[in-house]
Design an enzyme around this catalytic site. Structure first.
Site, mmCIF file in Angstrom:
data_model
loop_
_atom_site.group_PDB
_atom_site.id
_atom_site.type_symbol
_atom_site.label_atom_id
_atom_site.label_comp_id
_atom_site.label_asym_id
_atom_site.label_seq_id
_atom_site.Cartn_x
_atom_site.Cartn_y
_atom_site.Cartn_z
ATOM 1 N N ASP A 183 0.865 -1.176 0.000
ATOM 2 C CA ASP A 183 0.000 0.000 0.000
ATOM 3 C C ASP A 183 0.905 1.231 0.000
ATOM 4 O O ASP A 183 2.087 1.142 0.312
ATOM 5 C CB ASP A 183 -0.889 -0.001 1.253
ATOM 6 C CG ASP A 183 -1.807 1.217 1.310
ATOM 7 O OD1 ASP A 183 -2.278 1.658 0.248
ATOM 8 O OD2 ASP A 183 -2.040 1.745 2.419
ATOM 9 N N SER A 184 0.323 2.363 -0.320
ATOM 10 C CA SER A 184 1.087 3.609 -0.279
ATOM 11 C C SER A 184 1.517 3.941 1.146
ATOM 12 O O SER A 184 2.465 4.689 1.345
ATOM 13 C CB SER A 184 0.239 4.751 -0.816
ATOM 14 O OG SER A 184 -0.932 4.887 -0.051
ATOM 15 N N TYR A 208 -0.407 8.062 -2.343
ATOM 16 C CA TYR A 208 -0.369 7.948 -3.795
ATOM 17 C C TYR A 208 -1.551 8.680 -4.447
ATOM 18 O O TYR A 208 -1.470 9.114 -5.587
ATOM 19 C CB TYR A 208 -0.454 6.476 -4.229
ATOM 20 C CG TYR A 208 0.789 5.646 -4.002
ATOM 21 C CD1 TYR A 208 1.941 6.182 -3.424
ATOM 22 C CD2 TYR A 208 0.818 4.305 -4.396
ATOM 23 C CE1 TYR A 208 3.067 5.397 -3.239
ATOM 24 C CE2 TYR A 208 1.941 3.522 -4.217
ATOM 25 C CZ TYR A 208 3.068 4.060 -3.635
ATOM 26 O OH TYR A 208 4.184 3.287 -3.453
ATOM 27 N N GLY A 209 -2.655 8.782 -3.720
ATOM 28 C CA GLY A 209 -3.922 9.234 -4.316
ATOM 29 C C GLY A 209 -3.850 10.585 -5.002
ATOM 30 O O GLY A 209 -4.608 10.863 -5.915
ATOM 31 N N CYS A 217 -4.039 -0.891 -2.270
ATOM 32 C CA CYS A 217 -4.083 0.560 -2.411
ATOM 33 C C CYS A 217 -4.966 0.828 -3.618
ATOM 34 O O CYS A 217 -4.675 0.364 -4.722
ATOM 35 C CB CYS A 217 -2.657 1.069 -2.654
ATOM 36 S SG CYS A 217 -2.552 2.753 -3.274
ATOM 37 N N ASN A 218 -6.055 1.525 -3.385
ATOM 38 C CA ASN A 218 -6.994 1.741 -4.478
ATOM 39 C C ASN A 218 -6.378 2.501 -5.647
ATOM 40 O O ASN A 218 -6.651 2.200 -6.809
ATOM 41 C CB ASN A 218 -8.236 2.478 -3.978
ATOM 42 C CG ASN A 218 -9.250 1.522 -3.382
ATOM 43 O OD1 ASN A 218 -10.116 1.038 -4.072
ATOM 44 N ND2 ASN A 218 -9.111 1.218 -2.104
ATOM 45 N N SER A 219 -5.533 3.482 -5.341
ATOM 46 C CA SER A 219 -4.933 4.278 -6.421
ATOM 47 C C SER A 219 -4.051 3.403 -7.287
ATOM 48 O O SER A 219 -4.097 3.480 -8.521
ATOM 49 C CB SER A 219 -4.109 5.420 -5.840
ATOM 50 O OG SER A 219 -4.845 6.123 -4.871
ATOM 51 N N GLU A 235 -6.238 8.907 10.250
ATOM 52 C CA GLU A 235 -4.842 8.860 10.698
ATOM 53 C C GLU A 235 -4.627 9.670 11.967
ATOM 54 O O GLU A 235 -3.669 9.446 12.695
ATOM 55 C CB GLU A 235 -3.915 9.312 9.567
ATOM 56 C CG GLU A 235 -4.035 8.366 8.378
ATOM 57 C CD GLU A 235 -2.830 8.349 7.462
ATOM 58 O OE1 GLU A 235 -2.067 9.317 7.482
ATOM 59 O OE2 GLU A 235 -2.671 7.348 6.747
ATOM 60 N N CYS A 275 -11.664 2.755 -0.236
ATOM 61 C CA CYS A 275 -10.379 3.216 0.297
ATOM 62 C C CYS A 275 -10.070 2.363 1.512
ATOM 63 O O CYS A 275 -10.949 2.119 2.344
ATOM 64 C CB CYS A 275 -10.475 4.697 0.697
ATOM 65 S SG CYS A 275 -9.040 5.307 1.618
ATOM 66 N N THR A 276 -8.828 1.919 1.608
ATOM 67 C CA THR A 276 -8.483 0.973 2.678
ATOM 68 C C THR A 276 -8.551 1.584 4.080
ATOM 69 O O THR A 276 -8.546 0.854 5.059
ATOM 70 C CB THR A 276 -7.069 0.381 2.464
ATOM 71 O OG1 THR A 276 -6.158 1.448 2.236
ATOM 72 C CG2 THR A 276 -7.061 -0.566 1.291
ATOM 73 N N HIS A 277 -8.592 2.901 4.164
ATOM 74 C CA HIS A 277 -8.727 3.506 5.495
ATOM 75 C C HIS A 277 -10.155 3.426 6.035
ATOM 76 O O HIS A 277 -10.369 3.501 7.237
ATOM 77 C CB HIS A 277 -8.353 4.991 5.446
ATOM 78 C CG HIS A 277 -6.874 5.262 5.472
ATOM 79 N ND1 HIS A 277 -6.031 4.872 4.467
ATOM 80 C CD2 HIS A 277 -6.095 5.901 6.384
ATOM 81 C CE1 HIS A 277 -4.790 5.266 4.764
ATOM 82 N NE2 HIS A 277 -4.803 5.889 5.916
#
Lengths: 276, 276
Positions: B6-7, B38-39, B69-71, B149, B181-183
């Protein structure tokens, strides 16, 4: 040219202040948007990035370097000054510190910034070097950068979050508040409104521009060699519609970002990162 | 090992889902915290980073790659599959898309994600490939990653911003909402509460874990070769107290991040960026 670098677009507030304070001088900007933000990264990583940013500006003809990034200013200034002794190097922290020490009367000062800037304690240390009797209260405001970059400059959500962040500083009775992040001048209206008239808000972008102006008065030889003209250059390491949009928000609708080309640019891990 | 990249730290929600769905398999994580996020970056830059992340995981013994990572999933999946034809490659978008198409009854679907993910239109395109009659409404939620975060998972400010972002999707009457989004799984309680019981919330981390489980059932030869054991490895490209703190928030107090060493790691511009 005066070369200005930042981890991203925020340093354009320094460009704005330089255009106002020193009109006519040609400016060269580099925003490291491919690796932004710096504030969450380690000192070693930030130093390595700052050296590369400076090299880029020098390679493009910068004669003066301005570190328009609090994280880089905090950890990389001494290293850059040692590495490039012939280049005048300015940064956004010291001028704001000097101004703060000059204006506070109650000697109770607040500093807001990213988590990295506040946790580094850099403002507190530098203020106390000049006047150990001043009490300094730091407040990390990590959500303000994303709020600014969203363009949520006057929204109720932003006001609410600003209020929450500033409350502890109000309670402490600070009479001077340092905006320790280049994004924050865009929130100055709501920050000043929250703090009230009796608090002086110090904008580090304006202070560094003023300091460079003083320096050039004392060093007419350097000033004479600086390029003049309105055709400023704005480079970024990664060009996206978002960085364009944010740049317009910071400076002017007419700004055009350029990709710092490149041939082989794009930090490569391959072959160097790896085997334990 | 199953390698996940992931980023940054967000991909740990995929790790969490894999630990739950496929207990016993050894996991290897890489978060590119030196260049996160990355987004906001361009497709070319994200592809270059994704290749480097994959190279790192393979060099450390990954036998399967998961793009968490979606991006990166959005722009780099095809390129990675072509570049590493012998490696099973999974990503967080397709499994969530399949599930969404399977569960929506009203055929009105919402997708939330970073600005980059939503503007890429990837979810809409993939959903419509499977069922062109489904209407898809995307909503960028750029403030949710910084809120997560910060650990502001249940704060009133977060609820207020979530409400603001979800309102347009409620008005559209979506019956299925994809967390793109992974968050976002960390905000699932307040997102689900806002959407109400009649909306199914699809967690892409859980769906990719389920898909990998299915794949391993069909390919016992691959499953047999996978390393087993509880000693997962968590690498980051930049190790800071903040990344440690966020990792604990995502996974467990006991997680210990390792710096991906390094000797010469730190993407260098010098000599490659520059001369126009």
């Amino acid at each position: 040219m005066i070369g200005i670098f930042d981890s991203g677009i925020g340093g354009l507030t320094v460009v704005r202040a330089l255009m106002k304070t020193l009109p006519g001088l040609r400016l060269l900007y580099f925003g490291d948007t491919a690796r932004t933000p710096y504030g969450t990264k380690s000192p070693e990583t930030i130093v390595a990035y700052a050296i590369e940013d400076t090299e880029f500006l020098l390679s493009q003809g910068a004669q003066i370097i301005v570190i328009a990034c609090n994280s880089a200013a905090s950890v990389a200034t001494d290293i850059l000054k040692e590495r490039y002794p012939e280049v005048p190097i300015f940064e956004v922290i010291s001028p704001a510190v000097k101004k703060t020490v000059a204006v506070t009367q109650k000697k109770i000062v607040g500093v807001i910034g990213t988590r990295a800037t506040i946790e580094s304690g850099i403002y507190e240390r530098k203020i106390k070097e000049l006047d150990p009797t001043i009490r300094v209260f730091g407040q990390p405001c990590p959500l303000l950068v994303p709020l600014v970059e969203e363009g949520w400059l006057k929204r109720p959500e932003t006001k609410r979050i600003v209020r929450k962040y500033l409350q502890p500083l109000k309670v402490r009775g600070v009479d001077t508040l340092v905006l320790g992040c280049t994004h924050y001048p865009l929130l100055k209206p709501i920050i000043s409104a929250k703090m009230g008239r009796r608090t002086t808000v110090i904008d580090s972008s304006e202070e560094v521009a003023r300091e460079i102006g003083e320096f050039l008065k004392q060093r007419p030889d350097v000033a004479a060699r600086l390029e003049r003209g309105p055709d400023h250059l704005f480079y970024v390491s990664d060009l996206t519609p978002t960085s364009q949009r944010i740049a317009r928000l910071f400076l002017t609708e007419r700004i055009q970002l350029l990709k710092a080309e490149t041939m082989g640019y794009l930090p490569l891990l391959k072959g160097t990162l790896g085997v334990k």
